[in-house]
Design an enzyme around this catalytic site. Structure first.
Site, short mmCIF file in Angstrom:
data_model
loop_
_atom_site.label_atom_id
_atom_site.label_comp_id
_atom_site.label_asym_id
_atom_site.label_seq_id
_atom_site.Cartn_x
_atom_site.Cartn_y
_atom_site.Cartn_z
N SER A 114 -8.06 4.02 -20.49
CA SER A 114 -6.65 4.40 -20.42
C SER A 114 -6.10 4.01 -19.06
O SER A 114 -6.84 3.91 -18.08
CB SER A 114 -6.47 5.90 -20.70
N GLU A 163 -14.46 14.93 -15.95
CA GLU A 163 -13.68 14.53 -17.12
C GLU A 163 -13.64 15.65 -18.15
O GLU A 163 -12.61 15.97 -18.72
CB GLU A 163 -14.28 13.28 -17.75
N GLU A 204 -21.07 15.89 -30.70
CA GLU A 204 -22.52 15.89 -30.96
C GLU A 204 -23.31 15.78 -29.65
O GLU A 204 -24.31 16.47 -29.45
CB GLU A 204 -22.89 14.73 -31.89
#
Lengths: 404, 389
Positions: free
Chosen positions: A157, A240, A374
């Site tokens: 991004s 993050e 996961e």
């Protein structure tokens, strides 16, 4: 993250911070100074991010005092550093540079990062390395005082606005995968760096693909030791997940539940008993998640960080998906329409903007970006609960010999 | 938000002292053995937690001999009682009945005699020597109206001058009432009120029932013109019952949190040890992901349980929302944790000789007690302005 333990003015109170800001504002009138000059001066005065060390835009005081400084600047109508334009720079690059950068690098990068003059992006994921990030294939080969870098990165991004990219690349394919990585700041304007928009299932392109073709990176722009890239990257990734899971105090009915409950209240004809039951459950779950976020913030503020942070992003992703799915069904006929499939490049990422269809589709990314749900479950199981790791086929095998 | 959702140092110390005591005196084998013995409540353990840790009188003000603590500390203690499925009447006496009596004593419309009687009873309860229980179904929840199964009956000669009322009717499945010295009886009639009934009085019949939760014995109560003394009447009585049931739900939510944490810990410990296919079963993702999800649920449950206790402690106006959220959320987390505990232990988890069933039974019963998750979410419809169709 104050790895060097500089706490020079630990005794400052919120009122003293406010006083400093007022004194600064007297000497630097935000109405007459050019915006960039004002922000530079604010950084030089240590009032940018007060928990950073002196000399790097801060005063070395607890993070909790930042709110006092921000409030005083906002009260005076001073320009801010437009943090929404540089989320990766502020949320991930800065703590990584602070923790692992040399003094020269901190001086060179942090000021322009904080003021927003230089936007940062993250060059981690690759088409062949998502969850198994440490298996990435972008190669950096030493050539004199610089590195020649070739490979492909994805899900980047703001790369099209960025001056710098946090790059994780393989510098030694002859050792097991985690050991052969190094971490660089990549000049996104350098020759050999090509940025292309990556259109996503919502129709727009928040992200990019970045093609590196023999791009040159000076060795002076390596962050941390050669071969230490994985350790440095852990700092980036940890920050993050904090950023995605939500680090700010939020009022009740914030985020994805807000448009859903607003639609429920404004359109009585859409209500059914089954949808009512679902909404009550989602409302309760969203409120409990908000309280858990609040508890986490209180623990951090009290200097008692717990492992609960890793739960936040999992819950955030699941709730966003369930609530937005509910909202499309509640909208009924209107839920069948989509505002716009046109390819666009949004300036900032807004998960809750636009219509129910967009919210539903965008939320699918929440359990993939920044670590899949996961992988997060594996991390919780192994690091929090102490469960044994799965047997791994690529352990102790040189990266170049791993079958792929 | 001003509510502190962490544990204070005092709360941590209380939890640690209580955990030590329960570990020493209420191991699961003792708890299991007791379920098959005549004495379903552990009177010795109750004396120990009352005198050793002060659990009986946590909510009772210091002038009345209690600890003068708050719902925060009581919730912290409840987590430990849940973790050990301890067979003591703390919930019925130290949480529910105590709250009803405190509410009655605070009320400005109580009778002078009632106020004195409440204070006198609280003084006796502070040290744990006397226990009390609300004569209400364990499944009753706040907001469902004044219980109507017990009523005033005709007076007998001499009752009026003695200040005695006569009470009649049956309550099924009441918790912690079997060992209670005093029953707090909400009775319909004129005046509608909350009455004190001595457990040994003539006309008081308590029959133990075979209970789904073997570690929290229920009983049916029948009052057959039993003598009672009014302590509070009218709206104040209704409020005392409401307050008691709300406190019961919040404290039970904390107990459910403690139970869920213990089920998670037991299961994590087991899957690290248990080997199949030459690996600990805890190294399989199918197992790890379920336990990671359970751990996430427990972190969420902790936040909402703490919030409910903090709201009750400070009398926050958001208390009804907090209690409904906590009971709805913790009920489901606790049952899920106990069910996962059974499943992930495999065959051993299905046996009588393993403690998992004690937790499963308490978790399932507690999820119904003081209102199911669904009932509490329904309450949120009006509390949060999410109107039904």
């Amino acid at each position: 993250m104050l790895d060097d333990g500089v706490l020079s003015e630990e005794t400052l109170t919120g009122d003293e911070i406010r006083e400093r800001v007022r004194a600064f504002l007297t000497a630097h009138d935000p109405r007459t100074m050019p915006r960039q000059d004002f922000l530079n001066a604010r950084w030089d005065a240590g009032l940018a991010w007060v928990h950073y060390p002196p000399g790097y835009g801060g005063l070395g005081v607890p993070r909790a005092l930042q709110a006092a400084a921000d409030e005083e600047f906002a009260r005076a109508g001073a320009p801010d550093n437009a943090p929404e334009r540089n989320p990766i720079g502020l949320g991930m690059a800065a703590p990584t540079i602070l923790a692992f950068g040399s003094g020269e690098q901190k001086s060179r990068w942090l000021r322009a990062l904080w003021t927003g003059e230089e936007i940062w992006c993250q060059l981690f994921s690759e088409p062949g390395a998502g969850s198994d990030l440490a298996g990435l294939a972008t190669r950096a080969v030493k050539d004199g005082d610089s590195w020649a870098v070739s490979g492909q990165k994805v899900w980047t991004s703001v790369a099209h606005h960025a001056k710098w990219g946090l790059l994780l690349a393989r510098t030694d394919p002859g050792v097991p995968k985690h050991q052969g990585l190094s971490y660089f700041a990549c000049d996104m304007t350098a020759p050999g760096v090509e940025v292309r928009p990556l259109r996503q299932l919502t129709g727009e392109a928040e992200f990019n693909e970045v093609f590196l073709t023999d791009a040159r990176i000076p060795d002076a722009d390596r962050i941390g030791q050669t071969g230490e890239g994985w350790r440095v990257a852990q700092t980036t990734l940890m920050n993050e997940r904090v950023a995605i899971g939500g680090a700010r105090a939020l009022p009740r009915e914030s985020g994805m539940i807000s448009p859903a409950v607003t639609l429920w209240r404004s359109r009585p004809e859409l209500r059914t008993p089954v949808l009512h039951d679902r909404l009550l459950r989602l409302w309760a779950d969203a409120e409990v998640a908000r309280l858990a976020g609040e508890r986490l913030r209180q623990q951090l503020a009290a200097g008692e960080p717990g492992p609960e942070g890793s739960a936040a992003k999992l819950v955030f992703a699941r709730l966003n998906q369930e609530i937005s799915a509910f909202e499309v069904e509640l909208a009924g006929a209107d839920g069948l329409r989509y505002d716009d499939w046109a390819m666009k490049r949004p300036e900032t990422s807004n998960l809750y903007g636009r219509g129910p269809g967009f919210r539903y589709l965008r939320a699918r990314g929440n359990s993939i970006e920044g670590g899949t749900s996961e992988i997060l479950r594996n991390i919780i199981a192994e690091r929090v609960l102490g469960l044994p790791a799965e047997p791994r086929a690529d352990k102790d095998v040189p990266w170049k010999d791993v079958p792929r | 938000m001003s509510a502190d959702l962490r544990y204070s140092d005092t709360e941590r110390a209380l939890a640690s002292a209580l955990a030590d005591l329960l570990a020493a005196q209420s191991g699961w084998k003792d708890v299991l053995a007791r379920t098959e013995a005549g004495e379903s409540y552990d009177a010795g353990l109750w004396r120990a937690v009352a005198s050793g840790v002060g659990c009986a009188g946590l909510l009772i003000p210091e002038p009345l001999g209690g600890a003068g603590a708050s719902y925060r500390e009581l919730a912290t203690a409840a987590e430990q009682f849940g973790a050990f499925v301890a067979p003591v009447p703390y919930l019925g006496s130290a949480a529910v009945a105590t709250t009803a009596l405190l509410s009655a004593a605070e009320s400005t419309v109580n009778t002078p005699a009632g106020s004195g009687a409440s204070a006198d009873l609280l003084r006796r309860m502070a040290g744990g020597g006397t226990t009390a229980a609300l004569a209400a179904e364990f499944a009753a929840s706040a907001g469902s109206g004044f219980p109507g199964s017990l009523r005033l009956a005709a007076l007998r000669p001499g009752d009026e001058s003695a200040g005695v009322a006569r009470l009649r009717g049956t309550v099924r499945s009441a918790a912690d009432a079997l060992p209670a010295d005093v029953l707090l009886v909400p009775a319909d009639g004129v005046p509608q009120g909350l009455y004190l009934v001595d457990g040994t009085a003539p006309g008081v019949h308590r029959v133990p029932v075979s209970s789904l939760d073997m570690t929290r014995q229920l009983c049916d109560i029948t009052l057959d013109d039993a003598p009672g003394r009014l302590i509070v009447s009218g709206e104040a009585a209704a409020r005392a019952v409401e307050d008691a049931l709300a406190a019961g739900a919040a404290i039970l939510a904390a107990e459910q949190l403690g139970l869920a944490q213990r089920c998670l810990d037991m299961t994590v410990g087991y899957v690290k040890e248990r080997r199949q296919f030459a690996r600990p079963v805890g190294s399989f993702q199918a197992i790890k992901h379920r336990l990671a999800d359970l751990w996430v649920s427990v972190t969420q449950a902790r936040a909402v349980s703490r919030y409910a206790a903090a709201c009750l402690a400070s009398g926050d106006e958001d208390t009804p929302v907090a209690v409904a959220l906590a009971k709805a959320y913790c009920s489901e987390v606790a049952t899920h944790a106990a069910e996962e505990c059974v499943q992930l232990h495999g065959g051993i988890g299905f046996t009588w000789e393993h403690p998992a069933h004690l937790y499963l039974k308490r978790a399932k019963a507690a999820s119904v007690a003081f209102g199911t998750a669904g009932a509490h979410r329904s309450a949120l419809a009006s509390l949060a302005s999410i109107a039904p169709p």
